[in-house]
Structure formats: C-alpha cells, structure tokens
Design a protein around this motif. Structure first.
Motif, short mmCIF file in Angstrom:
data_model
loop_
_atom_site.label_atom_id
_atom_site.label_comp_id
_atom_site.label_asym_id
_atom_site.label_seq_id
_atom_site.Cartn_x
_atom_site.Cartn_y
_atom_site.Cartn_z
N GLY A 111 0.81 -1.26 -0.03
CA GLY A 111 0.01 0.02 0.06
C GLY A 111 0.97 1.45 -0.05
O GLY A 111 0.63 2.17 -0.66
N GLU A 112 2.15 1.21 0.62
CA GLU A 112 2.75 2.18 0.61
C GLU A 112 3.49 2.66 -0.57
O GLU A 112 3.50 3.68 -1.28
N ASP A 113 3.84 1.50 -1.30
CA ASP A 113 4.18 1.64 -2.86
C ASP A 113 3.39 2.13 -3.53
O ASP A 113 3.42 3.17 -4.61
N VAL A 114 2.10 2.01 -3.32
CA VAL A 114 0.89 2.37 -4.22
C VAL A 114 0.91 4.15 -4.26
O VAL A 114 1.16 4.90 -5.21
N THR A 126 -7.06 9.42 -1.91
CA THR A 126 -6.27 10.08 -2.99
C THR A 126 -7.07 10.29 -4.15
O THR A 126 -8.17 10.14 -4.32
N GLN A 127 -6.46 10.30 -5.34
CA GLN A 127 -7.19 10.41 -6.82
C GLN A 127 -6.91 9.23 -7.63
O GLN A 127 -7.16 9.04 -8.66
N ILE A 128 -6.41 7.96 -6.53
CA ILE A 128 -5.82 6.73 -7.50
C ILE A 128 -7.20 5.90 -7.74
O ILE A 128 -8.08 5.93 -6.80
N VAL A 167 -6.87 4.85 3.39
CA VAL A 167 -5.91 5.82 2.89
C VAL A 167 -5.88 6.08 1.27
O VAL A 167 -6.04 7.33 0.86
N ILE A 168 -6.00 4.95 0.62
CA ILE A 168 -5.99 5.42 -0.89
C ILE A 168 -7.09 5.76 -1.45
O ILE A 168 -7.08 6.41 -2.45
N ALA A 223 -14.73 -1.29 -1.48
CA ALA A 223 -15.90 -0.86 -1.98
C ALA A 223 -16.39 0.22 -0.89
O ALA A 223 -16.81 1.33 -0.99
N GLU A 224 -16.27 -0.43 0.25
CA GLU A 224 -16.86 0.32 1.53
C GLU A 224 -16.16 1.58 1.81
O GLU A 224 -16.63 2.68 2.35
N ALA A 225 -14.89 1.36 1.57
CA ALA A 225 -14.05 2.36 1.86
C ALA A 225 -14.12 3.88 0.91
O ALA A 225 -14.26 4.82 1.14
N ALA A 226 -14.32 3.31 -0.37
CA ALA A 226 -14.69 4.55 -1.53
C ALA A 226 -16.15 5.09 -1.20
O ALA A 226 -16.21 6.18 -1.36
N HIS A 227 -17.15 4.40 -0.66
CA HIS A 227 -18.40 4.89 -0.18
C HIS A 227 -18.11 5.87 0.75
O HIS A 227 -18.72 7.07 0.77
N ARG A 228 -17.21 5.41 2.05
CA ARG A 228 -17.07 6.44 2.91
C ARG A 228 -16.21 7.67 2.70
O ARG A 228 -16.72 8.89 3.27
N HIS A 229 -15.57 7.70 1.72
CA HIS A 229 -14.67 8.91 1.26
C HIS A 229 -15.09 9.55 0.15
O HIS A 229 -14.28 10.15 -0.60
N ASP A 230 -16.58 9.22 -0.46
CA ASP A 230 -17.06 9.74 -1.71
C ASP A 230 -16.04 9.56 -2.83
O ASP A 230 -15.93 10.11 -3.58
N ALA A 231 -15.61 8.38 -2.77
CA ALA A 231 -14.68 7.95 -3.94
C ALA A 231 -15.20 6.99 -4.71
O ALA A 231 -14.38 6.19 -5.68
#
Length: 394
Positions: free
Chosen positions: A207-210, A239-241, A235-236, A258-266
C-alpha cells in the motif's frame, strides 16, 4: 443497422449515482445509441428498425467493461492454452476488455525496442479485430528500466495509451516512481500491479508503494491474488487513484475497498475487473460473479457494483460506452432472473447470490446473440427477436 430493444422492465444507466432510467425502449443506429425513451405501443412503431428485440420485461444494462484482461493476440490465451475465451466472456455479458499488459506472450521481450513493438502491435491488431463482437483496448506498454520520455512519446504517437507497472526487470517497486511519472507526462493511462507476488520471480507492491508510485489505477487492489494491508483501503480512497477490485483477488478486501470508497465519496473511482487469464484460469462469468458475490455477502447495492463495472470504468478510462444515453456506443446486455430461481428480477437474483441470466448481447449496434447465453442459466422471461429484416441468426 437500426436495432430496437423494447418492453424493457428495468433500464440501468451505468451511472451508480442515478442508476435507473425511466424508459422502456432503446434504439441504436449504426454503432451508437440514437434514442432512449418510452414506446407508445403503436403497431409498426419500430418497423424502420432492422432488428427488434423484445426484452419481455427483463432488465437492460450497458455491456460490462472488464478493466483487467491479459490479452495476447487474436482470441487465444497462451497462459491457459485456450482459443475462443474472449467470445466466451461476451456470453457472460462482457462487451469490452481493457488490456492489463500482454505479459503472457511466449518469449515476451524486455528490451526497449521489444516492449514498444509489442504494445504497438497489440494495439493495432485489436483495432482491426473484435473477437465475437467484443471491443478490445489492447497494447499496454510494460514499463521497463531505461525507458525515456522519447520512448513514451513514440508509442503514444502510434496510438498506445495504456501502460502497466509490474512484471518489468526493475529491482523493486520504488523503481516505478519515475517511470510512471514519465508515462503520465506523455499522456498514457498508468496502471500498477498491487499486492503480493502473483508468480515466482516477482516482488510485492505494498500500500505504501501505491502511494509513492501514484498510478492512475491501482490494479487488483484487493489482491492479485494476495491483498495489501487493510489499513491502506481508507488511505488510498482519499487520493485520486482508481481502486480496481478483481474476481481473481480477495473477496473480503474487495468489499473493504468498496466500503472505503463509499465512506470517502470516492466510489466513482471503484472499478471491477477479472485479472484473467492467469493462474486463476479463464472466467467467462468473472465480472458477473464479482458483482454477485460482493453484493450477496455485504450491504453493497447491486446497481452500485454494476456501475463500477460499466460507467465508472468508462469515466476513468475515457471510453464512450459503459452508459446508456443517446450518442454513446451501442454496447448493451439484456439480463434476467435465472429460470428456476427464487427471485423475479435480475437485480433481486444477484443480491440473493444467484448467477444472473444473460438473454442478449448487442455490441457496436449489432446483436451478437438473442435468447440464451451459452454460459449462463436461461432467462425466466422469453427474450426474443420479434422482427428482423436481416439474413442473420441471432
């Protein structure tokens, strides 16, 4: 060719934010959608169309876009020594494939002239070839040490617009930082192998490499097949990744992403792919199974995940398909509850964990089959050709 799909029970837009279209008919003209609306039910209303498909109350959606396929040349995969796999994917509702790098070509070159030639040749070959009617965006430049800005400009001038970090002769993941930056500067869409080693002789990408490499898309962020640490999904997502989850990855972490994407409007940046053909095999229903499995064992909505396999991919990769509206590419699928299942609609069946039935596929405005997929259960509703003036069996 004019094609009309009529008597649609539920019409999905491909946009997860506004997933439903209040209409029962889609008409195509040539390779584009020309009209989306509500039929007046007047006799002869679509007599000007060459083919009329009666959806019989089933669901119509944009064709699925597999954002991670290891194509080679033609409809052949040397990794699994199989011919006809892409046409088989089309029978699973996948109408577009995006190359994740032609990494399985026997004797794949690693020298600079060879990697550029391979990307250019693959790109140009698939411009002239549609396996089973599928649209293939091929020619993903595999990043190797020594590539310079002029090399990226040269392949871009030949039409190559994809590149892949992973499987190059670099010493470690950090060596991709400069290569990805140069590729972005040249206008290429940059993608990155993410997670543990997938084959012997490779190295993990953490993840740090990403975060350090900062690609446009983090490929199989849920593992290909080995996942990164859980903490990096949130974390990711900030970002805009792009965050791509794959059928050949870890289901638990795919749901976390998918759940993280929803939480962060991503969630616009959540994509679905298969990461096949690989050691995981060939998966003609891989896109559908990923949607079904993720929805059935979580609180994720089926229409959100269909959006991640259609409109989200189109937006991130700049494609004209993946959404249903006038002027978009006419790549459409008719799906339904499987015959003998306990649910009445395609969406309810998928949320229930059942494989959906594919009743018809149209790509580039041409029906590829109507009635029954060779890879899914039959539909509950009879999907038929109600009118045709062309000499072709669908």
């Amino acid at each position: 060719m004019h094609v009309a799909i009529i008597n649609i029970g539920s019409l999905l837009s491909g946009d997860w934010r506004e997933p439903f279209i209040d209409a029962n008919t889609v008409v195509t003209d040539g390779g584009l959608i020309s009209w989306v609306g509500t039929s007046g039910g007047v006799a002869g209303e679509f007599d000007y169309c060459d083919v009329v498909i009666d959806a019989a109350g089933a669901t119509v959606a944009p064709g699925l876009i597999d954002s991670h396929v290891h194509v080679a040349f033609g409809d052949f995969t040397p990794r699994q020594n199989t011919v006809g796999y892409l046409e088989s994917y089309l029978h699973g509702g996948t109408t577009t494939a995006l190359s994740a790098g032609e990494v399985h070509i026997p004797g794949r070159p690693h020298d600079l002239a060879g990697v550029k030639a391979l990307a250019i040749a693959a790109h140009k070959c698939y411009e002239n070839f549609r396996p089973g009617g599928m649209r293939v965006h091929a020619g993903s430049l595999l990043l190797e040490p020594g590539l310079e800005p002029d090399d990226f400009a040269a392949v871009r001038a030949e039409g190559v617009w994809l590149c892949k970090a992973g499987f190059g002769d670099v010493e470690g993941a950090k060596d991709y930082v400069e290569l990805v930056a140069m590729a972005k500067e040249a206008g290429l869409m940059t993608t990155l192998h993410t997670g543990g080693c997938s084959i012997p002789g490779t190295f993990p990408v953490t993840g740090e490499d990403v975060l350090d490499i900062n690609p446009d898309i983090s490929f199989h962020i849920n593992g290909g097949p080995v996942a990164i640490e859980d903490r990096y999904y949130d974390v990711i997502a900030q970002t805009q990744i792009g965050m791509q989850v794959c059928a050949a990855g870890n289901l638990r972490t795919g749901i976390l992403a998918a759940e993280a994407a929803h939480r962060h409007d991503a969630f616009d940046r959540l994509l679905i792919g298969t990461d096949t053909p690989t050691g995981s095999g060939i998966m003609p229903l891989g896109m559908l199974y990923t949607i079904v499995h993720m929805a059935a064992v979580s609180d994720l909505d089926v229409v959100d995940l269909i959006g991640a396999a259609t409109g989200n991919v189109a937006r991130m990769f700049g494609l004209n398909n993946g959404m249903i509206s006038a002027g978009r590419d006419a790549d459409l699928i008719v799906i339904d509850a499987p015959l003998g299942g306990t649910k009445d609609t395609a969406l309810d069946a998928m949320k229930n964990g059942d494989m959906v039935a594919v009743g018809a596929v149209v790509t580039n405005g041409v029906p590829r089959f109507v009635g029954r997929s060779r890879n899914t259960p039959p539909t509950t509703r009879p999907i038929t050709v109600s009118r045709s003036s062309v000499l072709q069996q669908f």
